[in-house]
Design a protein around this motif. Structure first.
Motif, PDB file in Angstrom:
ATOM      1  N   ILE A  92       0.737  -1.217  -0.090  1.00 35.51           N
ATOM      2  CA  ILE A  92      -0.049   0.163   0.091  1.00 35.51           C
ATOM      3  C   ILE A  92       1.021   1.089  -0.052  1.00 35.51           C
ATOM      4  N   ALA A 109       1.018   5.664  -9.355  1.00 35.37           N
ATOM      5  CA  ALA A 109       0.052   4.468  -9.417  1.00 35.37           C
ATOM      6  C   ALA A 109       0.150   4.061 -10.786  1.00 35.37           C
ATOM      7  N   ALA A 114      -0.563   0.050 -10.605  1.00 37.83           N
ATOM      8  CA  ALA A 114      -1.095  -0.072  -9.365  1.00 37.83           C
ATOM      9  C   ALA A 114      -2.617   0.404  -9.350  1.00 37.83           C
ATOM     10  N   GLY A 115      -3.605  -0.034  -8.959  1.00 39.46           N
ATOM     11  CA  GLY A 115      -5.018   0.505  -8.616  1.00 39.46           C
ATOM     12  C   GLY A 115      -4.839   1.638  -7.727  1.00 39.46           C
ATOM     13  N   MET A 116      -5.914   2.225  -7.774  1.00 42.30           N
ATOM     14  CA  MET A 116      -5.885   3.461  -6.750  1.00 42.30           C
ATOM     15  C   MET A 116      -7.194   3.744  -6.101  1.00 42.30           C
ATOM     16  N   THR A 146     -12.374  -2.650  -3.317  1.00 36.96           N
ATOM     17  CA  THR A 146     -11.112  -3.470  -3.085  1.00 36.96           C
ATOM     18  C   THR A 146     -10.249  -3.485  -4.360  1.00 36.96           C
ATOM     19  N   SER A 147      -9.102  -3.767  -4.126  1.00 35.63           N
ATOM     20  CA  SER A 147      -7.804  -3.684  -5.255  1.00 35.63           C
ATOM     21  C   SER A 147      -7.359  -5.121  -5.464  1.00 35.63           C
ATOM     22  N   SER A 149      -4.541  -5.393  -7.333  1.00 32.14           N
ATOM     23  CA  SER A 149      -3.156  -5.456  -7.935  1.00 32.14           C
ATOM     24  C   SER A 149      -2.175  -5.401  -6.952  1.00 32.14           C
ATOM     25  N   THR A 152      -1.395  -1.002  -4.161  1.00 29.93           N
ATOM     26  CA  THR A 152      -2.339  -0.338  -4.016  1.00 29.93           C
ATOM     27  C   THR A 152      -2.073   1.232  -3.570  1.00 29.93           C
ATOM     28  N   VAL A 154      -3.535   4.724  -2.397  1.00 31.87           N
ATOM     29  CA  VAL A 154      -4.467   5.610  -1.503  1.00 31.87           C
ATOM     30  C   VAL A 154      -4.180   6.907  -1.049  1.00 31.87           C
TER      31      VAL A 154
ATOM     32  N   ALA B 217      -8.043  -3.096 -11.858  1.00 33.28           N
ATOM     33  CA  ALA B 217      -7.561  -3.399 -10.518  1.00 33.28           C
ATOM     34  C   ALA B 217      -8.347  -3.463  -9.555  1.00 33.28           C
ATOM     35  N   ILE B 218      -9.105  -2.131  -9.454  1.00 34.62           N
ATOM     36  CA  ILE B 218      -9.959  -1.751  -8.418  1.00 34.62           C
ATOM     37  C   ILE B 218     -11.385  -2.327  -8.718  1.00 34.62           C
TER      38      ILE B 218
END
Lengths: 319, 253
Positions: A92, A109, A114-116, A146-147, A149, A152, A154, B217-218
């Protein structure tokens, strides 16, 4: 490894308070993921910030010192954050949901694939992964996400997590990254609104004014009341658009999100986008001559009165 | 100078959201509209074209087939043509997926300036412009309230609204800009504008045709409603207000 990287925000050699709730968030996430909380300071001659961060509840501090971080640029921050996240095994990467965090973290990200999550207000366990809550729809809806990847990103809303208790100083590690200054972007200037009042995002009391005040001059009476109670001054978008108050004072969906103990809404009608920025306040007081103004629906105390009369009277009564 | 201005079809968030029994958003009675922040971006692009600085303005959208309506709304403000990247199930998109699709569009269209609204009013992520800038290697200037491009010199100076004040940055073109509220005042589309927009070319493509395969991803788990705040009481005088604040709410000593 599943460490949590917290990117510190700082100005003029001081840690910005916006960083503390982000560490509070990291503590809650750590309870779900384990690992260490690593604070990251990107700066130039910012050793004082690293020292301050070391006692703010993190397990470890990384300090990267380079002239390319002397003036903040997303293009300089993003590669550094991505690199440290990789080297330190972060799952994270968190930053305050300030204009700075919102600027560089999505860029970082994308670099990390990465998902954000934007504006996290809560973390929870979801099927063995971390779930996040965040407000959408101008605060009228809470999304649970939720993620999937490996990392993540944040941003953390400042009003929803407590600052952790100060602890023993964590070790500070100095790292050199060797990135060159961004070629395509140049910082020119930062025109700071100087104020002796607390910042809106951490003020215990706020006196905010709307378009009904009709002039910048009228904000003076709000400033007087704010100074008396040790508060900050805010404004609705309409008041800022009309030129009565600087943009830095704007509270709402597109301005600052605040949650003080006491919020005075003076001559503010209560558009949805304004409510999105202040309805987390503990006690809301409305002074508006229009008794039907929507803001009364979320106010604890309402005084239907002309602000030009009521505010000076209130200030006098509190002196 | 060529400008790509992006638009999103968003839910009209003025209405109160309703949830289904399984905590999803009940979209059956919700209207859609053009994301208000994108209107600032489109307006800025159109103004630059009217000043002779921009030579072409392309309106681009990633969204369902129905989003052509919002694209026509934008084209009624101005601009030359539309490009819709059709994705039927927009729930399957996260911000990074959208940024990857837009990066493929940028590669194909090669604009000098990409202007996006800083956020969409329904999902409020405020991420896509910044992600797109990284994926294309372009500089970014977010929260723009003033944009001064020097097309010949290949630069733009951008005033940004940031915490604590304002900041100016100089970005080399091509660049990504995200529009804030005080960038301009978007126009209402005129009737001739609306008529003209109907005839403007609007190409429809797909992520696959652009060579992009996206996996979000999310992932959304569901929604909940925030705790409601109850209306309190009205007081009759400043004296009564002071009394309540001191003795009932105890927020002033």
């Amino acid at each position: 490894m599943s460490n949590i990287l917290v990117v510190a925000e700082h100005l003029e050699g001081k840690l910005r308070k916006a960083t503390l709730p982000t560490i509070g968030f990291a503590k809650k996430a750590q309870a779900l993921t384990g690992g260490k909380i690593i604070g990251l300071v990107l700066g130039h001659n910012a050793a004082s910030v690293a020292a301050e961060l070391a006692t703010a509840g993190v397990d470890h501090v990384i300090h990267v010192d380079s002239p390319i971080y002397a003036n903040y640029l997303a293009e300089a921050y993003a590669p550094a954050v991505a690199e440290i996240a990789k080297v330190k095994g972060a799952s994270i990467v968190a930053a305050p949901a300030s204009t700075t965090g919102k600027d560089f973290l999505p860029r970082a990200a994308a670099r990390m694939d990465a998902g954000m999550i934007s504006d996290a207000i809560e973390v929870f366990s979801h099927n063995g992964a971390v779930g996040y809550k965040r407000p959408v729809w101008a605060g009228n809806l809470i999304a649970r996400e939720t993620s999937t990847s490996a990392i993540t990103a944040v941003t953390v809303r400042m009003t929803n997590f407590d600052a952790p208790a100060a602890g023993a100083a964590a070790p500070i590690e100095t790292i050199e990254l060797g990135f060159a200054a961004p070629e395509h972007t140049q910082f020119l200037s930062f025109d700071q609104v100087k104020s002796s009042r607390p910042e809106l995002t951490d003020a215990a009391a706020i006196v905010a004014g709307g378009r009904g005040l009709k002039s910048a001059e009228a904000f003076k009476m709000l400033e007087e009341l704010a100074d008396l109670i040790g508060g900050a001054v805010g404004a609705s978008r309409a008041a800022v658009d009309s030129g009565y108050a600087p943009n830095d004072w704007q509270i709402g969906q597109t301005g600052k999100i605040v949650a003080p103990n006491l919020y005075f809404a003076v001559a503010i009608s209560g558009a949805i986008q304004h409510l999105a920025g202040m309805k987390g306040s503990k006690v809301i007081v409305t002074i508006n001559k229009d008794g039907e103004a929507p803001i009364y629906q979320i106010s604890d105390y309402g005084l239907v009165a002309d602000a030009f009369k009521a505010v000076p009277e209130l200030t006098a009564a509190l002196k | 100078m060529k400008i790509l201005a992006t638009v999103k079809r968003v839910f009209d968030t003025d209405g109160k959201p309703k949830l289904t029994a399984d905590a999803k958003l009940d979209v059956s009675s919700i209207d859609c509209k053009l994301n208000p922040f994108d209107e600032y971006g489109v307006e800025e692009a159109v103004r630059l074209q009217e000043k002779g600085i921009a030579t072409e303005v392309v309106i681009c959208c990633v969204g369902p087939e129905e989003a052509q309506k919002e694209m026509r709304t934008a084209l009624a403000m101005g601009g030359d043509r539309g490009l819709l990247v059709k994705v039927d199930n927009t729930e399957s998109l996260d911000t990074l997926s959208i940024a990857k699709i837009l990066a493929a569009v940028v590669k194909k269209e090669k604009p000098d300036l990409v202007i996006l609204g800083k956020l969409s009013t329904d999902s409020e992520n405020n991420q896509v412009g910044q992600m797109l800038a990284e994926l294309t290697g372009y500089p970014q200037a977010t929260f723009a309230f003033k944009l001064t491009p020097d097309a010949a010199g290949g630069w733009a100076i951008v005033g940004r609204e940031v915490d604590g004040g304002t900041s100016d940055v100089k970005v080399k073109l091509p660049a990504v800009i995200t529009a804030d509220l005080r960038l301009n005042e978007p126009r209402y589309a005129s009737l001739p504008g609306i008529m003209k927009a109907k005839k403007k070319p609007l190409e429809i493509t797909t992520p696959e045709a652009l060579g992009v395969s996206v996996k979000p991803a999310i992932v959304g788990i569901g929604y909940e409603l925030p705790p409601a705040r109850k209306a309190g009481i009205k007081v009759a005088s400043v004296a009564e207000l002071v009394d309540k604040l001191k003795n009932e709410a105890k927020v002033i000593s």
